[in-house]
Write a protein that holds these residues in place. Structure first.
Motif, mmCIF file in Angstrom:
data_model
loop_
_atom_site.group_PDB
_atom_site.id
_atom_site.type_symbol
_atom_site.label_atom_id
_atom_site.label_comp_id
_atom_site.label_asym_id
_atom_site.label_seq_id
_atom_site.Cartn_x
_atom_site.Cartn_y
_atom_site.Cartn_z
ATOM 1 N N ILE A 239 11.638 3.570 -0.371
ATOM 2 C CA ILE A 239 12.916 2.856 -0.371
ATOM 3 C C ILE A 239 13.557 2.901 1.019
ATOM 4 O O ILE A 239 14.090 1.892 1.503
ATOM 5 C CB ILE A 239 13.865 3.456 -1.427
ATOM 6 N N ASN A 240 13.490 4.055 1.641
ATOM 7 C CA ASN A 240 14.074 4.203 2.976
ATOM 8 C C ASN A 240 13.338 3.362 4.020
ATOM 9 O O ASN A 240 13.963 2.805 4.921
ATOM 10 C CB ASN A 240 14.051 5.677 3.402
ATOM 11 N N MET A 241 12.001 3.281 3.884
ATOM 12 C CA MET A 241 11.192 2.545 4.852
ATOM 13 C C MET A 241 11.221 1.029 4.614
ATOM 14 O O MET A 241 11.094 0.248 5.545
ATOM 15 C CB MET A 241 9.740 3.034 4.798
ATOM 16 N N HIS A 242 11.405 0.645 3.347
ATOM 17 C CA HIS A 242 11.344 -0.787 3.002
ATOM 18 C C HIS A 242 12.562 -1.162 2.141
ATOM 19 O O HIS A 242 12.410 -1.542 0.972
ATOM 20 C CB HIS A 242 10.052 -1.089 2.246
ATOM 21 N N PRO A 243 13.767 -1.061 2.694
ATOM 22 C CA PRO A 243 14.987 -1.267 1.884
ATOM 23 C C PRO A 243 15.146 -2.669 1.313
ATOM 24 O O PRO A 243 15.873 -2.857 0.340
ATOM 25 C CB PRO A 243 16.114 -0.948 2.875
ATOM 26 N N THR A 244 14.472 -3.664 1.900
ATOM 27 C CA THR A 244 14.599 -5.045 1.402
ATOM 28 C C THR A 244 13.430 -5.445 0.505
ATOM 29 O O THR A 244 13.343 -6.596 0.078
ATOM 30 C CB THR A 244 14.688 -6.019 2.586
ATOM 31 N N SER A 245 12.551 -4.512 0.222
ATOM 32 C CA SER A 245 11.371 -4.832 -0.588
ATOM 33 C C SER A 245 11.758 -5.170 -2.028
ATOM 34 O O SER A 245 12.655 -4.546 -2.599
ATOM 35 C CB SER A 245 10.407 -3.642 -0.600
ATOM 36 N N PRO A 246 11.080 -6.151 -2.636
ATOM 37 C CA PRO A 246 11.323 -6.445 -4.061
ATOM 38 C C PRO A 246 10.886 -5.300 -4.977
ATOM 39 O O PRO A 246 11.230 -5.286 -6.156
ATOM 40 C CB PRO A 246 10.486 -7.701 -4.309
ATOM 41 N N ARG A 247 10.141 -4.335 -4.419
ATOM 42 C CA ARG A 247 9.687 -3.196 -5.214
ATOM 43 C C ARG A 247 10.702 -2.045 -5.226
ATOM 44 O O ARG A 247 10.466 -1.034 -5.891
ATOM 45 C CB ARG A 247 8.348 -2.677 -4.674
ATOM 46 N N VAL A 248 11.789 -2.192 -4.501
ATOM 47 C CA VAL A 248 12.788 -1.119 -4.427
ATOM 48 C C VAL A 248 13.344 -0.777 -5.807
ATOM 49 O O VAL A 248 13.527 0.395 -6.148
ATOM 50 C CB VAL A 248 13.924 -1.502 -3.453
ATOM 51 N N LYS A 249 13.615 -1.796 -6.603
ATOM 52 C CA LYS A 249 14.167 -1.556 -7.943
ATOM 53 C C LYS A 249 13.190 -0.744 -8.792
ATOM 54 O O LYS A 249 13.589 0.218 -9.473
ATOM 55 C CB LYS A 249 14.488 -2.876 -8.640
ATOM 56 N N GLU A 250 11.921 -1.105 -8.763
ATOM 57 C CA GLU A 250 10.911 -0.362 -9.538
ATOM 58 C C GLU A 250 10.788 1.063 -9.023
ATOM 59 O O GLU A 250 10.658 2.009 -9.807
ATOM 60 C CB GLU A 250 9.558 -1.061 -9.453
ATOM 61 N N VAL B 298 0.827 -1.204 0.000
ATOM 62 C CA VAL B 298 0.000 0.000 0.000
ATOM 63 C C VAL B 298 0.864 1.257 0.000
ATOM 64 O O VAL B 298 0.542 2.246 -0.671
ATOM 65 C CB VAL B 298 -0.964 -0.009 1.208
ATOM 66 N N ASP B 299 1.958 1.212 0.737
ATOM 67 C CA ASP B 299 2.884 2.346 0.770
ATOM 68 C C ASP B 299 3.441 2.618 -0.631
ATOM 69 O O ASP B 299 3.545 3.776 -1.065
ATOM 70 C CB ASP B 299 4.024 2.043 1.740
ATOM 71 N N PHE B 300 3.776 1.552 -1.332
ATOM 72 C CA PHE B 300 4.254 1.701 -2.716
ATOM 73 C C PHE B 300 3.149 2.261 -3.607
ATOM 74 O O PHE B 300 3.390 3.159 -4.431
ATOM 75 C CB PHE B 300 4.732 0.357 -3.262
ATOM 76 N N MET B 301 1.948 1.737 -3.461
ATOM 77 C CA MET B 301 0.842 2.179 -4.311
ATOM 78 C C MET B 301 0.493 3.641 -4.077
ATOM 79 O O MET B 301 0.113 4.354 -5.015
ATOM 80 C CB MET B 301 -0.384 1.297 -4.077
ATOM 81 N N ARG B 302 0.638 4.091 -2.838
ATOM 82 C CA ARG B 302 0.388 5.506 -2.572
ATOM 83 C C ARG B 302 1.367 6.365 -3.371
ATOM 84 O O ARG B 302 0.972 7.341 -4.021
ATOM 85 C CB ARG B 302 0.525 5.796 -1.083
ATOM 86 N N ALA B 303 2.647 5.994 -3.336
ATOM 87 C CA ALA B 303 3.655 6.728 -4.108
ATOM 88 C C ALA B 303 3.370 6.606 -5.606
ATOM 89 O O ALA B 303 3.536 7.568 -6.366
ATOM 90 C CB ALA B 303 5.049 6.194 -3.782
ATOM 91 N N TYR B 304 2.922 5.428 -6.018
ATOM 92 C CA TYR B 304 2.657 5.191 -7.445
ATOM 93 C C TYR B 304 1.498 6.058 -7.935
ATOM 94 O O TYR B 304 1.467 6.460 -9.101
ATOM 95 C CB TYR B 304 2.344 3.714 -7.677
ATOM 96 N N CYS B 305 0.554 6.358 -7.054
ATOM 97 C CA CYS B 305 -0.567 7.236 -7.433
ATOM 98 C C CYS B 305 -0.067 8.634 -7.779
ATOM 99 O O CYS B 305 -0.590 9.286 -8.692
ATOM 100 C CB CYS B 305 -1.604 7.298 -6.319
ATOM 101 N N TYR B 306 0.923 9.116 -7.035
ATOM 102 C CA TYR B 306 1.524 10.405 -7.388
ATOM 103 C C TYR B 306 2.155 10.320 -8.778
ATOM 104 O O TYR B 306 2.030 11.238 -9.593
ATOM 105 C CB TYR B 306 2.584 10.796 -6.367
ATOM 106 N N TYR B 307 2.838 9.221 -9.031
ATOM 107 C CA TYR B 307 3.486 9.025 -10.334
ATOM 108 C C TYR B 307 2.450 9.007 -11.458
ATOM 109 O O TYR B 307 2.666 9.598 -12.527
ATOM 110 C CB TYR B 307 4.279 7.728 -10.309
ATOM 111 N N LYS B 308 1.324 8.348 -11.223
ATOM 112 C CA LYS B 308 0.278 8.280 -12.244
ATOM 113 C C LYS B 308 -0.354 9.646 -12.503
ATOM 114 O O LYS B 308 -0.950 9.868 -13.560
ATOM 115 C CB LYS B 308 -0.798 7.273 -11.830
ATOM 116 N N GLN B 309 -0.235 10.568 -11.547
ATOM 117 C CA GLN B 309 -0.767 11.917 -11.731
ATOM 118 C C GLN B 309 0.262 12.866 -12.335
ATOM 119 O O GLN B 309 -0.050 14.030 -12.590
ATOM 120 C CB GLN B 309 -1.228 12.488 -10.385
ATOM 121 N N SER B 310 1.469 12.368 -12.557
ATOM 122 C CA SER B 310 2.520 13.210 -13.139
ATOM 123 C C SER B 310 2.145 13.566 -14.580
ATOM 124 O O SER B 310 1.923 12.669 -15.403
ATOM 125 C CB SER B 310 3.852 12.455 -13.117
#
Length: 276
Positions: A141-152, A108-120
């Motif tokens: 990235i700072n909050m979830h450094p081991t997440s598989p979504r970090v690269k994206e 959800v944290d990633f998706m929140r950030a992704y929503c900003y990206y989709k509004q760019s």
């Protein structure tokens, strides 16, 4: 005439049928567990508009229950899939605040950030959401450094940074195109400072040299020598910073022109002094 009368007679029938649609019957039901099951079914079938309406009604009723977490999660995705990214961002944020220990928080944290990206928006428009997307992705990235979504998340940051760079470059180029050469030189220099690792760094520096040359050329005579000297300074800096650049010959051209014009100005000044 008879056809028109027939159509008019059919309108009430159609309206009645529409009012008795399956979704209308679900909405009118007072069985909340039934409504929740139907909301889940609509969500699975990707009928997000129907699911959204039911979740919106049921969330206050189920507040504090075990079902509420999953409902809010899917309610956020309904807005996202309906491309209402502004609302989706707000609901994803609400989820994080309401369920900070949920196993879905990372997603959800990633998706929140992704929503900003989709509004760019396009490069030409205001880039506030692009900047927010970069900040939110970096926070992820700072909050979830081991997440598989970090690269994206990192890739999205790069895309956003390139968009901001392109916007600054467009502004600098516009100044140059309309003959605001001093503003162009300053803005191209700022782009280079903001994005020192840019692949177009040598181009930005060339445009500083060229802009300064054009500015010197249209300046009043008593300011020209000083401003042509600025061209020489910027050219030497370009040689130092980009010694392998294929654009150096073009920059050298403006430097040579500036050197020759300085000599002409000095010769003129010497003649005037001698004649005086």
């Amino acid at each position: 005439m008879m056809k028109r009368i027939g159509l008019l007679l059919m309108v009430p029938v159609l309206l009645t049928l529409g009012g008795c649609s399956p979704f209308s019957r679900v909405q009118k039901s007072n069985d909340y567990s039934y409504k929740l099951r139907m909301a889940e079914q609509y969500f699975v079938k990707k009928k997000y508009n129907f699911a959204q309406q039911l979740f919106e009604e049921l969330l206050p009723i189920y507040k504090g229950t075990e079902e509420a977490e999953n409902m809010l999660y899917k309610y956020a995705y309904c807005a996202y899939y309906l491309e209402d990214y502004l609302s989706a961002e707000g609901i994803f944020k609400q989820f994080i605040e309401s369920y900070p220990k949920s196993e879905m928080v990372e997603e959800v944290d990633f998706m929140r950030a992704y929503c900003y990206y989709k509004q760019s928006p396009k490069v030409e428009l205001d880039q506030s959401n692009t900047e927010k997307a970069m900040g939110a992705m970096q926070a992820f990235i700072n909050m979830h450094p081991t997440s598989p979504r970090v690269k994206e998340a990192g890739n999205i940051i790069d895309i956003c940074r390139q968009k901001l760079e392109d916007k600054e470059e467009q502004a600098a180029q516009l100044y140059f195109n309309i003959g605001y050469f001093r503003a162009a030189a300053i803005t191209f220099a700022q782009v280079l400072e903001d994005y020192p690792d840019s692949k177009k760094g040598d181009f930005y520096k060339l445009m500083v040299v060229r802009s300064d040359y054009e500015f010197a050329k249209i300046s009043v005579e008593w300011k020209q020598k000083e401003r042509y000297e600025t061209v020489e300074t910027e050219y030497r800096d370009m040689v130092d910073r980009f010694p392998e650049s294929k654009l150096l010959p073009e920059a050298k051209h403006f430097n040579i022109l500036s050197e020759n014009l300085i000599k002409e100005l000095l010769n003129e000044q010497a003649k005037e002094a001698a004649g005086g």
